[in-house]
Design an enzyme around this catalytic site. Structure first.
Site, PDB file in Angstrom:
ATOM      1  N   GLY A   1      -2.252   0.479   3.918  1.00 37.99           N
ATOM      2  CA  GLY A   1      -1.355   0.449   2.869  1.00 37.99           C
ATOM      3  C   GLY A   1      -1.053   2.285   2.810  1.00 37.99           C
ATOM      4  O   GLY A   1      -0.905   2.669   3.999  1.00 37.99           O
ATOM      5  N   CYS A   2      -1.146   2.998   1.790  1.00 41.18           N
ATOM      6  CA  CYS A   2      -0.718   4.179   1.722  1.00 41.18           C
ATOM      7  C   CYS A   2      -1.910   4.988   2.490  1.00 41.18           C
ATOM      8  O   CYS A   2      -2.992   4.931   2.615  1.00 41.18           O
ATOM      9  CB  CYS A   2      -1.029   4.969   0.356  1.00 41.18           C
ATOM     10  SG  CYS A   2      -0.719   6.733   0.285  1.00 41.18           S
ATOM     11  N   PHE A   3      -1.326   5.897   3.310  1.00 42.64           N
ATOM     12  CA  PHE A   3      -2.355   6.291   4.453  1.00 42.64           C
ATOM     13  C   PHE A   3      -3.289   7.409   4.194  1.00 42.64           C
ATOM     14  O   PHE A   3      -4.132   7.757   4.565  1.00 42.64           O
ATOM     15  CB  PHE A   3      -1.652   6.748   5.797  1.00 42.64           C
ATOM     16  CG  PHE A   3      -0.240   7.577   5.574  1.00 42.64           C
ATOM     17  CD1 PHE A   3       0.071   8.655   4.553  1.00 42.64           C
ATOM     18  CD2 PHE A   3       0.815   7.469   6.480  1.00 42.64           C
ATOM     19  CE1 PHE A   3       1.253   9.195   4.621  1.00 42.64           C
ATOM     20  CE2 PHE A   3       2.016   8.227   6.524  1.00 42.64           C
ATOM     21  CZ  PHE A   3       2.076   9.090   5.611  1.00 42.64           C
ATOM     22  N   TRP A   4      -2.947   8.267   2.903  1.00 42.25           N
ATOM     23  CA  TRP A   4      -3.650   9.363   2.501  1.00 42.25           C
ATOM     24  C   TRP A   4      -4.986   8.801   2.309  1.00 42.25           C
ATOM     25  O   TRP A   4      -5.960   9.477   2.780  1.00 42.25           O
ATOM     26  CB  TRP A   4      -2.990   9.899   1.299  1.00 42.25           C
ATOM     27  CG  TRP A   4      -1.713  10.504   1.177  1.00 42.25           C
ATOM     28  CD1 TRP A   4      -1.360  10.885   2.605  1.00 42.25           C
ATOM     29  CD2 TRP A   4      -0.933  10.727   0.294  1.00 42.25           C
ATOM     30  NE1 TRP A   4      -0.045  11.356   2.175  1.00 42.25           N
ATOM     31  CE2 TRP A   4       0.328  11.365   0.924  1.00 42.25           C
ATOM     32  CE3 TRP A   4      -0.803  10.371  -1.080  1.00 42.25           C
ATOM     33  CZ2 TRP A   4       1.616  11.595   0.052  1.00 42.25           C
ATOM     34  CZ3 TRP A   4       0.410  10.713  -1.687  1.00 42.25           C
ATOM     35  CH2 TRP A   4       1.399  11.267  -1.304  1.00 42.25           C
TER      36      TRP A   4
END
Length: 186
Positions: free
Chosen positions: A29-32
């Protein structure tokens, strides 16, 4: 072009050039948040976030976030296999996904092919380990179909500098073995 992290690798076999390190690539998902989780793992040498598994050459965040480039946000991990196993890195990613592994093209509130989850192997050993773990998830009591894709790693395009170590830059700890809750924001 993204940041230089002081290493290069051969995409063919997952080995960092001239080093004893290995490369792993995951989409969660969001890489952060995933990047910060991997930064905290003893034996992880370096991380970088970017875009993979798409068709557009050198995509920008704007192109990827539109959902039209075919890429997914991903994390590339350089690790020392004498200190951390590929299996444990795969398990960390799947544990972060939780029940999202059973949902196609969605992680939490992030929806679309750019947020699909996947394990992108760099060699046959990685493929075999990931296959075994995904089969375990699929054979659990509820026997739901796992939607996490398993594919050979393709070109990885480093994301813009402001995405690199984003949550660490925002004050969250990347200290090895840190246990503080990872908070995603943007």
């Amino acid at each position: 072009e993204g940041p230089s992290l002081g290493w290069e690798f051969s995409e063919g076999n997952g080995t960092a050039t001239g080093e004893k390190y290995q490369v792993a690539t995951f989409a969660l998902g969001c890489f952060w948040g995933g990047e910060l989780a991997y930064q905290r793992v003893p034996g992880v040498i370096s991380t970088r976030v970017g875009y993979t598994q798409g068709d557009t050459l050198n995509p920008t965040y704007k192109q990827v976030s539109s959902g039209n480039s075919g890429h997914t946000e991903a994390i590339q991990v350089i690790y020392d296999p004498s200190k951390v196993t590929y299996k444990s890195l795969v398990q960390l990613g799947l544990n972060r996904l939780g029940d999202n592994i059973y949902i196609l093209n969605q992680v939490g509130n992030d929806r679309g092919t750019q947020y699909r989850h996947g394990i992108y192997y760099h060699n046959n050993m990685q493929r075999k380990i990931a296959e075994e773990i995904l089969l375990e998830y699929g054979s659990r009591n509820d026997k739901r179909e796992v939607m996490t894709e398993l594919k050979a790693a393709s070109s990885f395009y480093i994301a813009e500098e402001y995405h690199q170590q984003y949550l660490m830059k925002g004050g969250q700890s990347a200290k090895k073995d840190a246990e503080e809750t990872i908070r995603c924001y943007g």
